[in-house]
Design a protein around this motif. Structure first.
Motif, PDB file in Angstrom:
ATOM      1  N   HIS A 187       2.157   1.742  -3.404  1.00  0.00           N
ATOM      2  CA  HIS A 187       0.777   2.247  -4.129  1.00  0.00           C
ATOM      3  C   HIS A 187       0.955   3.753  -3.978  1.00  0.00           C
ATOM      4  O   HIS A 187       0.612   4.610  -4.789  1.00  0.00           O
ATOM      5  N   THR A 208      -2.952  -1.601  -7.111  1.00  0.00           N
ATOM      6  CA  THR A 208      -4.120  -0.941  -6.869  1.00  0.00           C
ATOM      7  C   THR A 208      -5.226  -1.443  -5.781  1.00  0.00           C
ATOM      8  O   THR A 208      -5.904  -0.680  -5.224  1.00  0.00           O
ATOM      9  N   ARG A 209      -5.119  -2.859  -5.628  1.00  0.00           N
ATOM     10  CA  ARG A 209      -5.943  -3.435  -4.919  1.00  0.00           C
ATOM     11  C   ARG A 209      -5.534  -4.091  -3.622  1.00  0.00           C
ATOM     12  O   ARG A 209      -6.044  -4.869  -2.859  1.00  0.00           O
ATOM     13  N   THR A 210      -4.068  -4.144  -3.341  1.00  0.00           N
ATOM     14  CA  THR A 210      -3.174  -4.871  -2.703  1.00  0.00           C
ATOM     15  C   THR A 210      -3.740  -4.708  -0.768  1.00  0.00           C
ATOM     16  O   THR A 210      -4.279  -5.594  -0.476  1.00  0.00           O
ATOM     17  N   PRO A 258       0.856   5.334  -7.855  1.00  0.00           N
ATOM     18  CA  PRO A 258      -0.503   4.890  -7.896  1.00  0.00           C
ATOM     19  C   PRO A 258      -0.915   3.716  -8.956  1.00  0.00           C
ATOM     20  O   PRO A 258      -2.127   3.090  -8.598  1.00  0.00           O
ATOM     21  N   GLY A 259      -0.267   3.729  -9.882  1.00  0.00           N
ATOM     22  CA  GLY A 259      -0.585   2.585 -10.968  1.00  0.00           C
ATOM     23  C   GLY A 259      -0.380   1.127 -10.411  1.00  0.00           C
ATOM     24  O   GLY A 259      -0.770   0.138 -11.183  1.00  0.00           O
ATOM     25  N   THR A 309       0.919  -1.294   0.148  1.00  0.00           N
ATOM     26  CA  THR A 309       0.062  -0.047  -0.003  1.00  0.00           C
ATOM     27  C   THR A 309       1.029   1.156  -0.070  1.00  0.00           C
ATOM     28  O   THR A 309       0.416   2.312  -0.580  1.00  0.00           O
ATOM     29  N   GLU A 331     -14.245   2.379  -5.963  1.00  0.00           N
ATOM     30  CA  GLU A 331     -13.247   3.347  -6.401  1.00  0.00           C
ATOM     31  C   GLU A 331     -12.279   4.004  -5.116  1.00  0.00           C
ATOM     32  O   GLU A 331     -11.294   4.565  -5.324  1.00  0.00           O
ATOM     33  N   SER A 335      -6.749  -3.330   0.144  1.00  0.00           N
ATOM     34  CA  SER A 335      -8.072  -3.622   0.020  1.00  0.00           C
ATOM     35  C   SER A 335      -8.558  -5.513   0.108  1.00  0.00           C
ATOM     36  O   SER A 335      -9.074  -5.870   1.172  1.00  0.00           O
ATOM     37  N   GLU A 395     -11.067   2.116  -2.709  1.00  0.00           N
ATOM     38  CA  GLU A 395     -10.505   1.108  -2.098  1.00  0.00           C
ATOM     39  C   GLU A 395      -8.906   1.369  -2.236  1.00  0.00           C
ATOM     40  O   GLU A 395      -8.521   1.998  -3.358  1.00  0.00           O
ATOM     41  N   ILE A 396      -8.048   0.859  -1.437  1.00  0.00           N
ATOM     42  CA  ILE A 396      -6.456   1.203  -1.664  1.00  0.00           C
ATOM     43  C   ILE A 396      -5.899  -0.002  -2.396  1.00  0.00           C
ATOM     44  O   ILE A 396      -6.288  -1.255  -1.947  1.00  0.00           O
TER      45      ILE A 396
END
Length: 122
Positions: free
Chosen positions: A71, A79-81, A75-76, A68, A119, A83, A121-122
């Motif tokens: 990320h 993206t969902r690690t 940011p690319g 995170t 949208e 969450s 979510e981390i």
């Protein structure tokens, strides 16, 4: 004992101290039980089982936290690690609880609650 050595001796020092290798008293055993055994028993685990589960959860949270943080810099990536790991660990934790204490939607793959925006979510 020579006189010079006797002069430097502390007269208040105990001659016979208790050994550090003595067996613990009942009060000390109760304290050790409270610190190390009471909680694992409440979740129906041995100390070793609880140690393994807690350390596994902690390590997974550290790995997800590092992902995170990466990320945050790029940011690319990942993206969902964060969450996904939170959902996975929540699902495992909810599944481990007794059935009468589980929250109503303890399934890890259940529909997100009302107001949950993917949208964000981390």
């Amino acid at each position: 004992m020579p006189t010079a050595v006797r002069a430097f001796r502390n007269p208040r020092r105990r001659r016979y101290r208790r050994s550090p290798w003595r067996s613990p008293s009942g009060q000390e055993m109760a304290m050790l039980g409270k610190l190390f055994l009471d909680h694992p028993r409440t979740v129906n685990e041995t100390y070793g089982e609880h140690w393994y589960v807690a350390n596994r959860f902690g390590l997974l949270m550290i790995v997800a936290g590092l992902g995170t943080m990466l990320h945050g810099f790029v940011p690319g990536l990942m993206t969902r690690t964060g969450s996904n790991m939170v959902k996975k660990l929540h699902g495992e934790m909810a599944h481990r609880q007794p059935a009468n204490l589980r929250p109503p939607s303890s399934d890890a793959h259940s529909v997100p609650p009302q107001g949950w925006h993917l949208e964000y979510e981390i």
